[in-house]
Design a protein around this motif. Structure first.
Motif, short mmCIF file in Angstrom:
data_model
loop_
_atom_site.label_atom_id
_atom_site.label_comp_id
_atom_site.label_asym_id
_atom_site.label_seq_id
_atom_site.Cartn_x
_atom_site.Cartn_y
_atom_site.Cartn_z
N SER A 155 64.29 14.15 22.10
CA SER A 155 64.10 12.99 21.45
C SER A 155 64.30 11.48 22.16
O SER A 155 63.75 10.61 22.11
CB SER A 155 63.22 13.10 20.16
OG SER A 155 62.74 14.07 19.51
N ILE A 158 62.73 10.30 25.67
CA ILE A 158 61.48 9.85 24.86
C ILE A 158 61.83 8.58 24.65
O ILE A 158 61.25 7.47 25.38
CB ILE A 158 60.85 10.40 23.89
CG1 ILE A 158 60.16 11.55 24.31
CG2 ILE A 158 59.64 9.63 23.62
CD1 ILE A 158 59.50 13.29 23.33
N ASN A 159 62.74 8.51 23.96
CA ASN A 159 62.96 7.42 23.62
C ASN A 159 64.59 6.61 24.37
O ASN A 159 63.91 5.01 24.26
CB ASN A 159 63.75 7.28 22.17
CG ASN A 159 63.01 7.46 20.50
OD1 ASN A 159 63.13 6.20 20.36
ND2 ASN A 159 63.24 8.31 20.26
N ARG A 161 63.12 6.47 27.40
CA ARG A 161 62.49 6.11 28.57
C ARG A 161 61.05 4.92 27.67
O ARG A 161 61.11 3.92 28.99
CB ARG A 161 61.31 7.34 29.02
CG ARG A 161 59.92 6.69 29.43
CD ARG A 161 59.23 8.22 29.87
NE ARG A 161 58.27 7.26 30.93
CZ ARG A 161 58.06 7.67 32.26
NH1 ARG A 161 59.65 8.64 32.43
NH2 ARG A 161 57.05 7.47 33.09
N LYS A 162 61.00 4.89 27.06
CA LYS A 162 60.07 4.37 26.06
C LYS A 162 61.32 2.62 26.01
O LYS A 162 60.24 2.26 26.45
CB LYS A 162 59.91 4.79 24.50
CG LYS A 162 59.11 3.40 23.48
CD LYS A 162 58.54 4.04 22.40
CE LYS A 162 58.16 3.01 21.31
NZ LYS A 162 57.91 3.60 19.61
N ASN A 163 62.43 2.94 25.84
CA ASN A 163 63.05 1.80 25.81
C ASN A 163 63.05 0.46 27.19
O ASN A 163 63.13 0.10 27.24
CB ASN A 163 64.43 2.02 24.86
CG ASN A 163 63.59 1.65 23.77
OD1 ASN A 163 63.44 0.75 23.36
ND2 ASN A 163 64.28 2.78 22.79
N ARG A 166 60.39 -0.72 28.14
CA ARG A 166 59.26 -1.86 27.68
C ARG A 166 60.43 -2.92 27.97
O ARG A 166 59.72 -4.30 27.87
CB ARG A 166 59.56 -1.24 26.13
CG ARG A 166 59.32 -2.69 25.11
CD ARG A 166 60.28 -1.88 23.46
NE ARG A 166 59.52 -2.82 22.55
CZ ARG A 166 59.83 -3.40 21.65
NH1 ARG A 166 61.15 -2.52 21.16
NH2 ARG A 166 59.02 -4.06 20.15
N ASP A 368 66.16 7.63 17.43
CA ASP A 368 65.97 6.08 18.02
C ASP A 368 66.88 4.83 16.99
O ASP A 368 66.33 3.63 16.64
CB ASP A 368 64.37 5.31 17.23
CG ASP A 368 63.61 6.23 15.34
OD1 ASP A 368 64.76 6.82 15.04
OD2 ASP A 368 62.68 5.98 15.42
#
Length: 510
Positions: A155, A158-159, A161-163, A166, A368
């Motif tokens: 997790s 994943i977070n 990568r997402k941030n 973005r 997160d």
């Protein structure tokens, strides 16, 4: 290949920092690591900025002020490609960048209208570099505390990568910055105005903010620094509890300080690439938790933490300690007077309370939540540097308003059903006072009332004559007593009664 080599060098010097035997050796290793992080930019530099936020004065602080930028001649083709036309059509002047950040660099420029702006241009090929680093990060094994205490490393990746992806999108950043300016209205706070017609995925144009970084305002008058501190604190509370979108990159390079035309201190908050959305149920749960801890309400902190996204089963291992843990976590909110953050030893207190079990709490937290914790941590670092004391509870009430306080108090938090391994208690069931009474020849000669938390330091605050009696009494084990309190909470109870020929002692929690 360069990124792979740099990442291997980062791993090497990170290990050198960890194994350093002296402060000088550690600082030299930090300097070398900081240089590599600056050269790598991207994800690596972001991590270096996080070190700067968490370790006080160190070699990583320079990363928050920017690093050596690329020449303008290398950035102009990128700008023109992003705009879709020559930059000369809209800009009369573009200066060389004075510093560079992790994903791009900022140039001062002037529009043909005469307006002075700040122009942020994303580095060429930085998207590919970030993708490479993220893929490499995805291959990292789970070791150390992450494996031992069951961190949800997947997790976190994943977070991450997402941030990072973005942050690479400047159009998204421009929209979020505009929304932040609309929804977070604080006297003395300035959010630069976006020029949406000139923004692209790799270009952001905004009004130019004036001012200096925090290290230049240490000599400002105390009242002005206190105003600045209140602006920073109010901004965090409003963005978190009202707007539900928090600025997640609070390092020193993203905040400017200045005076307006009327001579009042102002704070300019820059770089909205990393903002943290906080759903209403989570911010209500956090606000309710703070209020419940302060007012000793009949609320189980375990339920609030789970509503925030914590793992219930992991928290069950320390459920009895949660009320005391909250008192350490939210200490600034619990005081009825301005909080001197120099006296808030959060890490020390948590370690003293939980010992190795503190990893249960850390591993139970959702991935997160890391950026939100960083936002709080960045604020505390700034307030400590300013050396200002503020009444956090008073500022919180002013920032969120009475209606939101009431709404949080009545907000329904689901009751969690877990197989608790320890006693789970509500705030209202916790003792509030440590009481001491001494009778001499049948008459009360001493009556002392202390905050209940003082029991954790009972051995240190105990008079010598009482300590001597305890050592002679085989039936009272002070260490076990304090250990049980840490584990099961400040439950009202008689701790011990002692007598000698003349005096009777009674110590209890109520």
């Amino acid at each position: 290949m360069k990124n792979i080599i740099n990442l291997l060098r980062i791993a090497l010097f990170t290990n050198k920092v960890r194994l350093s035997q002296t402060e000088n050796e550690k600082f030299l290793a930090q300097q070398a690591l900081a240089r590599i992080l600056a050269d790598t930019k991207g994800l690596a530099m972001k991590i270096g900025q996080l070190y700067a936020d968490t370790e006080g004065e160190n070699a990583f602080n320079q990363l928050t002020k920017g690093v050596e930028p690329l020449p303008l001649r290398q950035m102009l083709p990128v700008l023109n490609e992003q705009l879709g036309f020559s930059s000369k059509k809209v800009f009369t002047k573009i200066d060389e960048a004075v510093a560079a950040a992790s994903l791009g660099q900022v140039h001062f420029a002037e529009l043909k209208t005469g307006e002075k702006v700040a122009l942020k241009i994303r580095y060429p090929n930085i998207t590919l570099a970030i993708e490479t680093e993220l893929r490499l990060a995805g291959l990292l094994p789970e070791i150390g505390p992450a494996k031992q205490w069951g961190f949800d490393v997947k997790s976190y990746k994943i977070n991450l990568r997402k941030n990072m992806l973005r942050e690479l999108d400047y159009l998204s950043e421009a929209n979020r910055q505009n929304e932040f300016a609309k929804r977070v209205q604080v006297d003395g706070l300035y959010t630069p105005v976006i020029h949406h017609d000139l923004c692209r995925e790799g270009v952001l144009v905004q009004s130019r903010a004036s001012g200096v970084m925090i290290d230049r305002i240490k000599g400002w008058p105390e009242p002005d620094k206190k105003i600045i501190g209140k602006i920073l604190l109010t901004t965090l509370f409003k963005s978190l509890f009202i707007a539900g979108e928090v600025h997640g990159d609070p390092h020193a390079g993203n905040v400017f300080y200045d005076y307006d035309q009327a001579g009042r201190p102002i704070v300019s908050l820059l770089d909205y690439g990393c903002t943290i959305p906080v759903a209403e149920y989570r911010r209500m749960a956090l606000l309710k938790l703070i209020i419940a801890c302060r007012l000793k309400l009949a609320i189980n902190p375990l339920d609030c933490f789970v509503a925030l996204g914590f793992d219930a089963d992991k928290l069950s291992h320390i459920s009895g300690s949660l009320p005391l843990l909250c008192q350490s976590l939210f200490e600034p909110f619990l005081l009825d007077h301005p909080c001197n953050l120099a006296n808030w030893e959060l890490e020390k207190n948590i370690s003293h309370l939980l010992g190795e079990k503190r990893w249960w709490f850390r591993s139970a937290g959702p991935a997160d939540l890391l950026l939100l914790m960083r936002a709080f941590q960045g604020l505390v670092q700034q307030l400590r540097f300013l050396q200002v004391s503020l009444n956090w509870w008073e500022v919180l009430q002013q920032a969120v308003g009475e209606n939101n306080i009431k709404q949080a108090m009545i907000y329904e938090i689901p009751v969690v059903k877990v197989k608790t391994t320890e006693l789970s208690t509500c705030f209202s069931e916790q003792a509030t006072k440590l009481k001491v009474e001494v009778f001499e020849n049948g008459k009360k000669c001493v009556s002392v009332s202390l905050p209940a938390e003082a029991v954790l330091e009972l051995e240190q605050i105990m008079p010598n004559d009482v300590a001597e009696l305890l050592r002679e009494n085989d039936e009272i084990d002070l260490d076990t007593m304090v250990k049980n309190i840490k584990q099961f909470g400040l439950n009202p109870q008689t701790l011990f009664e002692l007598s000698n020929n003349e005096k009777n002692y009674k110590v209890w929690l109520e």
